[in-house]
Design an enzyme around this catalytic site. Structure first.
Site, PDB file in Angstrom:
ATOM      1  N   ARG A 176      13.666   3.621   0.761  1.00 49.07           N
ATOM      2  CA  ARG A 176      12.300   3.895   0.280  1.00 49.07           C
ATOM      3  C   ARG A 176      12.229   5.112  -0.628  1.00 49.07           C
ATOM      4  O   ARG A 176      11.238   5.846  -0.614  1.00 49.07           O
ATOM      5  CB  ARG A 176      11.309   4.060   1.445  1.00 49.07           C
ATOM      6  CG  ARG A 176      11.201   2.880   2.367  1.00 49.07           C
ATOM      7  CD  ARG A 176      10.613   1.641   1.696  1.00 49.07           C
ATOM      8  NE  ARG A 176      10.681   0.516   2.607  1.00 49.07           N
ATOM      9  CZ  ARG A 176      11.684  -0.374   2.609  1.00 49.07           C
ATOM     10  NH1 ARG A 176      12.663  -0.311   1.724  1.00 49.07           N
ATOM     11  NH2 ARG A 176      11.680  -1.358   3.466  1.00 49.07           N
ATOM     12  N   SER A 225       3.418   0.665   5.874  1.00 48.23           N
ATOM     13  CA  SER A 225       4.160   1.498   6.826  1.00 48.23           C
ATOM     14  C   SER A 225       3.890   2.972   6.538  1.00 48.23           C
ATOM     15  O   SER A 225       4.069   3.434   5.415  1.00 48.23           O
ATOM     16  CB  SER A 225       5.655   1.233   6.703  1.00 48.23           C
ATOM     17  OG  SER A 225       5.911  -0.076   7.155  1.00 48.23           O
ATOM     18  N   GLU A 295       6.131   7.954   4.837  1.00 45.82           N
ATOM     19  CA  GLU A 295       6.526   7.031   3.760  1.00 45.82           C
ATOM     20  C   GLU A 295       5.376   6.943   2.756  1.00 45.82           C
ATOM     21  O   GLU A 295       5.581   6.915   1.546  1.00 45.82           O
ATOM     22  CB  GLU A 295       6.837   5.638   4.326  1.00 45.82           C
ATOM     23  CG  GLU A 295       7.187   4.629   3.238  1.00 45.82           C
ATOM     24  CD  GLU A 295       7.641   3.287   3.788  1.00 45.82           C
ATOM     25  OE1 GLU A 295       8.298   3.243   4.842  1.00 45.82           O
ATOM     26  OE2 GLU A 295       7.313   2.270   3.146  1.00 45.82           O
TER      27      GLU A 295
HETATM   28  C1  LIG Z   1      -0.199  -4.615   4.190  1.00 46.02           C
HETATM   29  C2  LIG Z   1       0.927  -3.833   3.538  1.00 46.02           C
HETATM   30  C3  LIG Z   1       2.240  -4.209   3.752  1.00 46.02           C
HETATM   31  C4  LIG Z   1       3.292  -3.488   3.155  1.00 46.02           C
HETATM   32  N1  LIG Z   1       4.579  -3.889   3.385  1.00 46.02           N
HETATM   33  C5  LIG Z   1       5.600  -3.243   2.794  1.00 46.02           C
HETATM   34  C6  LIG Z   1       6.952  -3.661   2.982  1.00 46.02           C
HETATM   35  O1  LIG Z   1       7.242  -4.603   3.687  1.00 46.02           O
HETATM   36  N2  LIG Z   1       7.933  -2.972   2.356  1.00 46.02           N
HETATM   37  C7  LIG Z   1       7.679  -1.912   1.553  1.00 46.02           C
HETATM   38  O2  LIG Z   1       8.620  -1.347   0.976  1.00 46.02           O
HETATM   39  N3  LIG Z   1       6.410  -1.477   1.338  1.00 46.02           N
HETATM   40  C8  LIG Z   1       5.369  -2.118   1.944  1.00 46.02           C
HETATM   41  N4  LIG Z   1       4.087  -1.687   1.739  1.00 46.02           N
HETATM   42  C9  LIG Z   1       3.849  -0.495   0.928  1.00 46.02           C
HETATM   43  C10 LIG Z   1       3.654  -0.750  -0.573  1.00 46.02           C
HETATM   44  O3  LIG Z   1       3.222  -2.059  -0.822  1.00 46.02           O
HETATM   45  C11 LIG Z   1       4.930  -0.470  -1.364  1.00 46.02           C
HETATM   46  O4  LIG Z   1       5.339   0.875  -1.194  1.00 46.02           O
HETATM   47  C12 LIG Z   1       4.766  -0.704  -2.864  1.00 46.02           C
HETATM   48  O5  LIG Z   1       6.006  -0.492  -3.492  1.00 46.02           O
HETATM   49  C13 LIG Z   1       3.712   0.185  -3.489  1.00 46.02           C
HETATM   50  O6  LIG Z   1       3.383  -0.357  -4.735  1.00 46.02           O
HETATM   51  P1  LIG Z   1       2.083   0.040  -5.557  1.00 46.02           P
HETATM   52  O7  LIG Z   1       2.319  -0.514  -6.892  1.00 46.02           O
HETATM   53  O8  LIG Z   1       0.822  -0.378  -4.853  1.00 46.02           O
HETATM   54  O9  LIG Z   1       2.176   1.620  -5.594  1.00 46.02           O
HETATM   55  P2  LIG Z   1       1.073   2.764  -5.190  1.00 46.02           P
HETATM   56  O10 LIG Z   1       0.764   2.608  -3.749  1.00 46.02           O
HETATM   57  O11 LIG Z   1      -0.052   2.636  -6.165  1.00 46.02           O
HETATM   58  O12 LIG Z   1       1.922   4.035  -5.478  1.00 46.02           O
HETATM   59  C14 LIG Z   1       3.033   4.375  -4.638  1.00 46.02           C
HETATM   60  C15 LIG Z   1       3.932   5.363  -5.399  1.00 46.02           C
HETATM   61  O13 LIG Z   1       4.514   4.694  -6.498  1.00 46.02           O
HETATM   62  C16 LIG Z   1       4.179   5.358  -7.702  1.00 46.02           C
HETATM   63  N5  LIG Z   1       3.975   4.354  -8.757  1.00 46.02           N
HETATM   64  C17 LIG Z   1       3.130   3.289  -8.765  1.00 46.02           C
HETATM   65  N6  LIG Z   1       3.231   2.619  -9.931  1.00 46.02           N
HETATM   66  C18 LIG Z   1       4.168   3.269 -10.666  1.00 46.02           C
HETATM   67  C19 LIG Z   1       4.699   3.085 -11.982  1.00 46.02           C
HETATM   68  N7  LIG Z   1       4.296   2.084 -12.793  1.00 46.02           N
HETATM   69  N8  LIG Z   1       5.624   3.965 -12.424  1.00 46.02           N
HETATM   70  C20 LIG Z   1       6.046   4.996 -11.648  1.00 46.02           C
HETATM   71  N9  LIG Z   1       5.581   5.229 -10.406  1.00 46.02           N
HETATM   72  C21 LIG Z   1       4.653   4.371  -9.927  1.00 46.02           C
HETATM   73  C22 LIG Z   1       2.912   6.137  -7.408  1.00 46.02           C
HETATM   74  O14 LIG Z   1       2.758   7.251  -8.294  1.00 46.02           O
HETATM   75  C23 LIG Z   1       3.173   6.558  -5.978  1.00 46.02           C
HETATM   76  O15 LIG Z   1       4.035   7.669  -5.935  1.00 46.02           O
HETATM   77  C24 LIG Z   1       3.019  -2.390   2.330  1.00 46.02           C
HETATM   78  C25 LIG Z   1       1.692  -2.023   2.088  1.00 46.02           C
HETATM   79  C26 LIG Z   1       0.647  -2.725   2.691  1.00 46.02           C
HETATM   80  C27 LIG Z   1      -0.778  -2.299   2.432  1.00 46.02           C
END
Ligand SMILES: Cc1cc2nc3c(=O)[nH]c(=O)nc-3n(C[C@H](O)[C@H](O)[C@H](O)COP(=O)(O)OP(=O)(O)OC[C@H]3O[C@@H](n4cnc5c(N)ncnc54)[C@H](O)[C@@H]3O)c2cc1C
Length: 302
Positions: A176, A225, A295
């Site tokens: 992660r 998580s 996380e």
């Molecule tokens: C119901 C649920 C289930 C989930 N299950 C999992 C799972 O099984 N495994 C898992 O790994 N995660 C899981 N997650 C967490 C999440 O979905 C992941 O961490 C995902 O990678 C976050 O993506 P996001 O685009 O929404 O990022 P955000 O939540 O918007 O941002 C997270 C981080 O990424 C950075 N970021 C976002 N976009 C960019 C970009 N374009 N360039 C650079 N940095 C960027 C942000 O600045 C921040 O630091 C879950 C979340 C939920 C709500």
């Protein structure tokens, strides 16, 4: 805050949209938290790059995906929040095993495009509700696979405005975690799988979706998580053993269904959610001696 008095004319010109004091709560899964001093949706990578190059280097920049792993603190985020909209949401197959994905494309779109192209190995993205940029930064993973297993390379706009392409090995992936610098925005990524049959790929996606449905509160206001799994432990089990299942603080609660998920049960502030997380960390430390590490990314001012 004095920042609300700034106008867009004090910032570099853009071709996309730039809003001052933009509420972020509607844009994140927890549905809580303050505003962005500026919210920028660039039209394309050059728009973002030109803007960053001209922007006062003292202005912080942060990318936002679907906010599925994020607590935006109640005092809001200073500087510029970059959100990649439609222009960055495309996914296309390049050949029999690789896909080119916009940084704002969702996991569902990536996995279903892979299925249609007969590319296996990306099914796990079906279950992670984020964007390609978030996966690349967070090394998102599930069901034994993670982004580090599929990423070939990614295109970034750095805080300086410079556009660079990094290889998988440049990101120094661990659980992660990547070593992407603050302010760097992932605008696209190339993922590689292996040749597969669309029907078999669909069956694997269905299996993953069903397993998810049974184990996680998917239709809730949550951040996924909360804590990383410490070496040799499962975070959810440590939280459970510390008696935190269902623990509530203000409008925030530890999920009954999955104890490593925090929920906004209605009108939680981000302070309720973060304080509950800290209370869980304290109780787990007291019970088992293990220090849980967040996380979920926490950003902005308290
Ligand atoms: C119901 C649920 C289930 C989930 N299950 C999992 C799972 O099984 N495994 C898992 O790994 N995660 C899981 N997650 C967490 C999440 O979905 C992941 O961490 C995902 O990678 C976050 O993506 P996001 O685009 O929404 O990022 P955000 O939540 O918007 O941002 C997270 C981080 O990424 C950075 N970021 C976002 N976009 C960019 C970009 N374009 N360039 C650079 N940095 C960027 C942000 O600045 C921040 O630091 C879950 C979340 C939920 C709500």
């Amino acid at each position: 805050m004095g920042h609300a008095r700034l106008t867009a004319s004090t910032l570099p010109p853009v071709r996309g949209t730039l809003k001052a004091d933009a509420p972020l709560a509607p844009l994140v899964w927890f549905k809580a938290g303050g505003t962005a001093q500026w919210l920028f949706e660039p039209k394309d990578a050059d728009d973002l790059s030109d803007f960053m190059a001209m922007l006062d280097p003292a202005m912080p920049v942060m990318a936002l995906g679907l906010g599925s792993n994020l607590i935006v603190r109640d005092g809001g985020v200073p500087g510029v929040v970059v959100r990649l909209g439609k222009p960055f949401a495309k996914v296309e197959a390049l050949d029999a095993t690789t896909l080119r994905c916009g940084g704002g494309a969702s996991g569902i779109l990536v996995s279903s495009t892979a299925r249609d192209a007969g590319i296996a190995g990306l099914e796990f993205l079906r279950s992670i509700p984020g964007t390609v940029g978030g996966f690349v930064r967070m090394n998102g993973g599930a069901y034994g696979r993670e982004t580090a297993d599929i990423l070939v390379e990614c295109d970034l706009v750095l805080r300086s405005g410079e556009q660079v392409t990094l290889l998988n090995s440049d990101l120094h992936y661990s659980y992660r975690h990547s070593n992407l610098t603050d302010g760097a925005v992932v605008v696209s990524a190339t993922f590689r799988g292996e040749p597969g049959e669309p029907a078999g790929i669909q069956a694997e996606m269905d299996r993953i979706a069903t397993a998810r449905e049974e184990s996680q509160p998917l239709r809730s206001k949550t951040g996924g998580s909360t804590f990383k799994n410490p070496d040799g432990h499962k975070a959810w089990a440590l939280v459970d053993e510390a008696g935190c299942r269902g623990l509530a603080l203000g409008g925030a609660q530890v999920s009954d269904k999955h104890t490593n998920f925090l929920l906004n049960t209605g009108d939680a502030t981000s302070s309720d959610i973060e304080s509950l997380g800290e209370e869980v960390r304290r109780r787990v430390k007291e019970k088992s001696g293990v220090e849980l590490e967040w996380e979920i990314q926490r950003v902005g001012r308290k």
